[in-house]
Design a protein around this motif. Structure first.
Motif, PDB file in Angstrom:
ATOM      1  N   VAL A  95       0.884  -1.178   0.000  1.00  0.00           N
ATOM      2  CA  VAL A  95       0.000   0.000   0.000  1.00  0.00           C
ATOM      3  C   VAL A  95       0.916   1.221   0.000  1.00  0.00           C
ATOM      4  CG1 VAL A  95      -1.813   1.257   1.211  1.00  0.00           C
ATOM      5  CG2 VAL A  95      -1.732  -1.254   1.356  1.00  0.00           C
ATOM      6  N   GLN A  97       1.501   5.003   0.387  1.00  0.00           N
ATOM      7  CA  GLN A  97       0.851   6.182   0.975  1.00  0.00           C
ATOM      8  C   GLN A  97       1.918   7.116   1.531  1.00  0.00           C
ATOM      9  OE1 GLN A  97      -1.346   4.052   4.044  1.00  0.00           O
ATOM     10  NE2 GLN A  97      -3.287   4.578   3.073  1.00  0.00           N
ATOM     11  N   THR A 103      -2.554   4.863   7.994  1.00  0.00           N
ATOM     12  CA  THR A 103      -3.600   4.352   8.887  1.00  0.00           C
ATOM     13  C   THR A 103      -3.083   3.094   9.565  1.00  0.00           C
ATOM     14  OG1 THR A 103      -4.565   2.927   7.188  1.00  0.00           O
ATOM     15  CG2 THR A 103      -5.443   5.191   7.354  1.00  0.00           C
ATOM     16  N   GLU A 105      -4.780   0.510   9.915  1.00  0.00           N
ATOM     17  CA  GLU A 105      -5.276  -0.607   9.109  1.00  0.00           C
ATOM     18  C   GLU A 105      -4.261  -0.986   8.018  1.00  0.00           C
ATOM     19  OE1 GLU A 105      -8.692   0.377   6.841  1.00  0.00           O
ATOM     20  OE2 GLU A 105      -9.096  -1.708   6.300  1.00  0.00           O
ATOM     21  N   ALA A 106      -3.741   0.048   7.326  1.00  0.00           N
ATOM     22  CA  ALA A 106      -2.769  -0.239   6.252  1.00  0.00           C
ATOM     23  C   ALA A 106      -1.478  -0.804   6.830  1.00  0.00           C
ATOM     24  CB  ALA A 106      -2.488   1.028   5.449  1.00  0.00           C
ATOM     25  N   GLN A 109      -2.291  -4.446   7.820  1.00  0.00           N
ATOM     26  CA  GLN A 109      -2.507  -5.262   6.610  1.00  0.00           C
ATOM     27  C   GLN A 109      -1.168  -5.717   6.037  1.00  0.00           C
ATOM     28  OE1 GLN A 109      -4.137  -3.078   3.302  1.00  0.00           O
ATOM     29  NE2 GLN A 109      -4.533  -4.921   2.098  1.00  0.00           N
ATOM     30  N   GLN A 110      -0.236  -4.776   5.929  1.00  0.00           N
ATOM     31  CA  GLN A 110       1.062  -5.094   5.317  1.00  0.00           C
ATOM     32  C   GLN A 110       1.956  -5.903   6.259  1.00  0.00           C
ATOM     33  OE1 GLN A 110       2.433  -1.637   2.548  1.00  0.00           O
ATOM     34  NE2 GLN A 110       1.028  -0.747   4.032  1.00  0.00           N
ATOM     35  N   TYR A 153       5.542  -0.379   3.538  1.00  0.00           N
ATOM     36  CA  TYR A 153       5.882  -1.550   2.709  1.00  0.00           C
ATOM     37  C   TYR A 153       7.387  -1.808   2.734  1.00  0.00           C
ATOM     38  CZ  TYR A 153       6.537  -4.454  -1.453  1.00  0.00           C
ATOM     39  OH  TYR A 153       6.900  -5.459  -2.323  1.00  0.00           O
TER      40      TYR A 153
END
Ligand code: NAP
Length: 249
Positions: A95, A97, A103, A105-106, A109-110, A153
């Motif tokens: 992701v 950004q 966030t 969440e991001a 997630q990663q 990331y």
């Protein structure tokens, strides 16, 4: 047939780099467990391609960021094959950004897929490995050469290179080798459209071999690291990028 008789799990193998590695493993004689998250038809197509070449493969779904799913996947490998020789940790998500848009969440997630997922898979795989085995972690050149807007990331891939070295030390005495591959800019569904225009032109200009990579450019290195040809190599992070160094944008 460098991998004849070997059982290999490739995570995230329904498309992209994972699918390329799964096909190359099948062609080299391995029995391939083609893991996927949700794209059953894509995973079935990879299995069919491997079988058409005379290889053996099966598709098994599992969300590699979820411990229960990971355990279920390796339980199936145990009940079906009883052993394991190669694990390719490939399933990953990116992701991009700027930091203002970060966030939780991001972040989770990663990190949950790209880092925790790799560790959970290793935890389960070591229970199945025999006297020698190979773990291949798919990292990225962004671990050392981050793009703009890639802090999370790139940090996950830096963690992959570090856990690769740490696990190589921990597991070496058990005959388990652990290496990471750092692909450069590679055409896959994940990057479809991202490499267009001026940005894409800059990426190619920064690539000495003058083009984007394809999954088939990465797969031969994975076959080498899975095979006995690399028996003296562990704890290494190896770039497969067409020569990219120091992205700088
Ligand atoms: P991709 O085309 O998006 O393919 C991702 C694969 O991972 C798919 O098979 C997908 O399965 C699977 N997947 C996604 N989430 C999953 C989950 N939670 N559990 C299990 N499987 C999951 O990605 P890619 O570009 O081939 O990237 C593969 C790896 O290479 C990643 O680790 C990525 O960071 C790394 N990498 C890519 C590039 C590049 O330029 N492409 C460069 C450097 C490193 P479904 O189809 O079922 O969703």
């Amino acid at each position: 047939m460098k991998l004849e008789g070997k059982i290999a799990v490739v995570t995230g193998a329904s498309k992209g780099i994972g699918a390329g590695i799964a096909r190359a493993f099948g062609a080299a004689g391995a029995t391939v467990i083609v893991n996927y998250a949700s794209s059953q038809s894509d995973a079935d197509a990879v299995v069919a391609q491997i079988r058409e070449q005379g290889g053996q493969a099966v598709a098994i779904p599992a969300d590699m960021s979820k411990a229960a799913d990971v355990t279920r996947l390796f339980d199936k490998v145990r009940s079906e094959y009883g052993t394991l020789d190669v694990l390719v940790n490939n399933a990953g998500v990116a992701v991009f950004q700027m930091i203002e848009d970060l966030t939780e969440e991001a972040f989770h997630q990663q990190f949950n897929l790209n880092v925790l997922g790799y560790l959970l898979a290793v935890r389960e795989a070591v229970k199945l490995f025999g006297a020698s085995a190979s773990i291949i972690n798919i990292s990225s050149i962004l671990s050392t050469d981050p793009y703009l807007a890639s802090s999370v990331y790139s940090a996950t891939k830096g963690a992959v290179d570090t856990l690769t070295f740490a696990l190589a030390r921990e597991l070496g005495p058990r005959g388990i080798r652990v290496n990471s591959i750092l692909p450069g800019h590679t055409n896959t569904p994940a990057t479809d459209g991202n490499f267009a225009g001026e940005f894409g032109d800059k990426l190619i200009a920064g690539t000495p071999l003058g083009r984007f990579g394809e999954p088939e450019d990465i797969a031969p290195l994975a076959v080498f690291l899975a095979s006995g040809d690399s028996h003296w190599i562990t704890g290494e992070s190896i770039r497969a990028s067409g020569g990219v160094r120091g992205v700088g944008y």
